[in-house]
Design a protein around this motif. Sequence first.
Motif, PDB file in Angstrom:
ATOM      1  N   MET A   1     -10.582  -1.615   5.477  1.00 43.42           N
ATOM      2  CA  MET A   1     -11.894  -1.108   5.059  1.00 43.42           C
ATOM      3  C   MET A   1     -11.866   0.419   4.970  1.00 43.42           C
ATOM      4  N   ASN A   2     -11.386   1.049   6.017  1.00 42.47           N
ATOM      5  CA  ASN A   2     -11.324   2.512   6.025  1.00 42.47           C
ATOM      6  C   ASN A   2     -10.375   3.031   4.943  1.00 42.47           C
ATOM      7  N   PHE A   3      -9.246   2.339   4.774  1.00 40.46           N
ATOM      8  CA  PHE A   3      -8.278   2.731   3.759  1.00 40.46           C
ATOM      9  C   PHE A   3      -8.918   2.748   2.374  1.00 40.46           C
ATOM     10  N   SER A   4      -9.734   1.737   2.072  1.00 38.59           N
ATOM     11  CA  SER A   4     -10.264   1.548   0.719  1.00 38.59           C
ATOM     12  C   SER A   4     -11.195   2.667   0.280  1.00 38.59           C
ATOM     13  N   ILE A   5     -11.814   3.379   1.231  1.00 32.26           N
ATOM     14  CA  ILE A   5     -12.754   4.445   0.861  1.00 32.26           C
ATOM     15  C   ILE A   5     -12.233   5.827   1.260  1.00 32.26           C
ATOM     16  N   GLY A   6     -10.910   5.907   1.495  1.00 34.58           N
ATOM     17  CA  GLY A   6     -10.291   7.208   1.743  1.00 34.58           C
ATOM     18  C   GLY A   6     -10.548   7.788   3.113  1.00 34.58           C
ATOM     19  N   GLN A   7     -10.851   6.931   4.088  1.00 33.36           N
ATOM     20  CA  GLN A   7     -11.048   7.408   5.457  1.00 33.36           C
ATOM     21  C   GLN A   7      -9.853   6.969   6.306  1.00 33.36           C
ATOM     22  N   GLY A   8      -9.977   7.071   7.610  1.00 39.46           N
ATOM     23  CA  GLY A   8      -8.907   6.618   8.491  1.00 39.46           C
ATOM     24  C   GLY A   8      -7.723   7.552   8.504  1.00 39.46           C
ATOM     25  N   GLU A   9      -6.526   6.963   8.288  1.00 35.75           N
ATOM     26  CA  GLU A   9      -5.278   7.704   8.481  1.00 35.75           C
ATOM     27  C   GLU A   9      -4.789   8.432   7.234  1.00 35.75           C
ATOM     28  N   HIS A  10      -5.531   8.413   6.148  1.00 31.58           N
ATOM     29  CA  HIS A  10      -5.140   9.179   4.964  1.00 31.58           C
ATOM     30  C   HIS A  10      -5.031  10.664   5.316  1.00 31.58           C
ATOM     31  N   SER A  11      -4.124  11.356   4.609  1.00 31.62           N
ATOM     32  CA  SER A  11      -3.963  12.788   4.876  1.00 31.62           C
ATOM     33  C   SER A  11      -3.281  13.459   3.688  1.00 31.62           C
ATOM     34  N   TYR A  12      -4.083  14.142   2.834  1.00 31.58           N
ATOM     35  CA  TYR A  12      -3.545  14.738   1.614  1.00 31.58           C
ATOM     36  C   TYR A  12      -4.053  16.167   1.433  1.00 31.58           C
ATOM     37  N   THR A  13      -3.251  16.959   0.727  1.00 34.05           N
ATOM     38  CA  THR A  13      -3.621  18.359   0.472  1.00 34.05           C
ATOM     39  C   THR A  13      -4.354  18.489  -0.867  1.00 34.05           C
ATOM     40  N   SER A  14      -4.953  19.652  -1.071  1.00 31.95           N
ATOM     41  CA  SER A  14      -5.618  19.935  -2.347  1.00 31.95           C
ATOM     42  C   SER A  14      -4.629  19.874  -3.506  1.00 31.95           C
ATOM     43  N   LEU A  15      -3.392  20.318  -3.280  1.00 25.45           N
ATOM     44  CA  LEU A  15      -2.370  20.251  -4.329  1.00 25.45           C
ATOM     45  C   LEU A  15      -2.083  18.810  -4.712  1.00 25.45           C
ATOM     46  N   GLN A  16      -1.911  17.960  -3.708  1.00 23.08           N
ATOM     47  CA  GLN A  16      -1.633  16.557  -3.990  1.00 23.08           C
ATOM     48  C   GLN A  16      -2.796  15.905  -4.745  1.00 23.08           C
TER      49      GLN A  16
END
Length: 929
Positions: free
Chosen positions: A694-709
Amino acid sequence: MIFKKLKDRYNIITLIFIILLIVIVFRLATIMIVEGEQYREEAENRIFKTLPLPAPRGEIRDRYGRLIAGNRPSFTVQIMKSEVVDEKINEVALNIIEILEKNEDRYHDDFPIIFTEEGEFAFTYDLDLQDWKERNDLLEIDNAKEAFEILRRRYNIEETDPVEVQQQFIKIPNLSVPISILHWKFTDEMRKEQWLQSYNIQDLEVTAKGAFEIIRNRIYRIPEEYSDIEARKISVVREQLRKQGYLQYQPARIAQDISQASVTAIEENLLDLPGVNIAIEPIRYYPEGKMAAHILGYLGKISQQDEIDRYIKELNYLPSDIIGKTGVEHKFEETLKGDDGSQGVIVDSFGRLIRVLERQDPIPGDTLYLTIDANLQRVAEETLKDVLETLQVGGTYETRWGTNVLLNRGVPMVNATSGSVVVTDVKTGEVLALANYPAYDPNLFATGISMTDWQSLIPENERDPLAPRPLLNIATNTAIQPGSTFKMIVGLAGLEQGLSPNYRILDRGFIQVGGHSFGNWLWNQSRRTMGYQGLHQAIADSNNFYFYSVANGYDYGIGRSLPIRMNMDILTDYTKMFGLNDRTGIEIDIPRERSGGVPSIENKTRTVKAMLRNHLNRQMTINDLDETIVDPTPELLTEIIEEIVSWAEENPARSVIYNKMVDLGVKEEKAGIYTDIAKYSYFNQARWSVADTMNFSIGQGEHSYTSLQMANYMAILANGGYRYDLSLVRKTQSYDGKNVVEYPPELVERIGLKDYNNLDEINYGMNLTTVAGSAAATFRRFPIDVAGKTGSAQREGKIPPVDEVEYLKRYLRQFGVTETAVEEKTSKLMEENKDNPRYQDEGYAMREAIRSLNPRVNLDQFKDDYNAYAWFTGFAPYEDPQIAISVLIFQGGSGGFGAPIFREIVAEYMGLNIGNNEENFAIESRLAR
């Protein structure tokens, strides 16, 4: 008779020889006796010098040739050691420093013994180390290995190999770990030892005062007539001369970029300053000030051991040379450096030029052409700053393209003080703008930054990781959750698995999973629902319920499976396709650029283990160990904690965990408490669950990305699935234009989609976002059709105060405790746990003291909550994409607040801001690219 003898050839030769000898003797007598004084004076007053001619540093220009880093002439004070007699050196050195100080000119001061405000001697190495320890709450830690281990645990680093841990430290923004893992010493300690040994001082425990007296009296032999303050000034100059080593023919730089007043004073006193010279040298100059600071980077003196080994020993730089420390100034240091020249001259005793004998002109460094558009970069920076300042006061941001009231539910976002913007060319991967706020002026570093200027760049609250940090390159070094801007990947994965974009899912507000409720944002905000929605409208309205369903392959609206196969492996694969698990390839800060953080069971387990380790480190003490079984020591406690943490993957039964703890030596009454903590609060959370999806699907949880990415992800959506390495450099060119090195775009791959038309479905949803969705109001008056997506990422926790002890004392009454009781308990805890570094932090010890006196107290209740990160990402124009943009605002609350920044950047790129007569032409030109 005489004439007869002259007929003899031998006699003729003898006579000629005698005559020549008489002429030579007469001439020598004339030169030595008659004109001797004149020639002696000329010889004494003519000095041969070889003057270095520093090469101008290569220029840095934007993609259109606009100058953003160049050089300007400056006056430099030099001193040639070989031309100063020993008995004059002290007088000369002191005179130079006093002239510079009188005119408030800075000079190179590398002498590492200073006077504190209290008038005491101190090593700068010790002060720097003390300052580092204070900033990292390690004041009581003297052992480098112990400090290293504390930081490893504090930053949740699972690796235990020191080399791997060190590599993880490098990735953490604003963290420096000055510890040598080869010698297990603080690098400042090692530098001090090396410096003392360079003076043949073998007592490495010598005090600063003792070292100063040895150097003053034995090494430099500075007479007693000079005060300690004057002796230190002399030592500053002599330290610069000493660093030249065997290069005594090379002048030492004492000061650069000095004022005209100092130049005049030195010139007027050259007769009393033998060996001193004023040279005109090029100095780095950034005409646009702060613009593109994090791209350009800053300069600094060669100081670290690896820099000494690289530049001085290997590349023959001078010890006084300035090098690039960060950004492209660092990455292309050897390209920009150039080759120094020299000039042989004869001067009189006053230093005045008599004749130039020979000259080898310096060769300027190569010009570096960046991919950025200086005008677009300027607009990105100015707009980011303006929007942030407006957001902080809850004002209205208005341009000819729209009006935005920047209030979050009627409340200004006072902590929205930092952010970043990245703009890329979707067809090449070239970075057209990379802006961070706040920024710094790299001119401050051109000749070595002053302590006052350096302090101005340090955050006011270093304990707050989101406090404004001018030196932080947010775009490359800050990786966070993407929030709803991630939903397009989930939607694309669904389409690729066969889900129709017209398949509609009924939003019922929330989904209950065990004890957790996962609600759509509209339900959470006002208990309303969005009804039936397909993919396009779900993207436009950012419908959480829709994407919860797609990610789990289950239609929660009607309670049955979706007609597709979906699992985490599929979702992870599509996430990685967009480069969100990789570095972007950009040339700056390569060692420190954060790579992706795509969630996985391995990453989750690693995080859970790190959280458990931190919990046990906070709670467990050697008093929890059974002395009848083990010998309680801090080292044993650390080993026991690591053993408990290692059980996470196995997740044994409760009884097994309990018995293992007792066997390790944990007291039985404590083993039960720690067993429940480990089992139910951590081990059970280490496996992947529906809630994680559930958290993965809306970009929460353990996601971790930079502005460049994120910008690169948008570009891949826009350009038909082509993934490029991002680039900041177009070419380098020698000063004469003969040697050109091109840096062409590098296509990594075309991502492997089953049907590339599915990208059109996603992009249509993003366009709908700006036409009739969550960002429609921002683009209502905008003449260019764009595609965008709002997103917000939750930031858990409380904002730490500048001083934790002061905060706790302020609210002692509300915490239900007395000051006397807290002070007594704090002192007792610090004494009882003096082997535990955490308890040597007064703030930590005081918190534990208050908890022991009032176990149910909430110590953080009076601290402010962090607000969510705000994202706005997308591309423009919608029909013919040319640029991709990511906007990130720290504590911005709502992603919609980034939309005005996006809009103004597109307006500038598309030529909408130029005069009306040129407007149509500019738009047509952009569209025709």
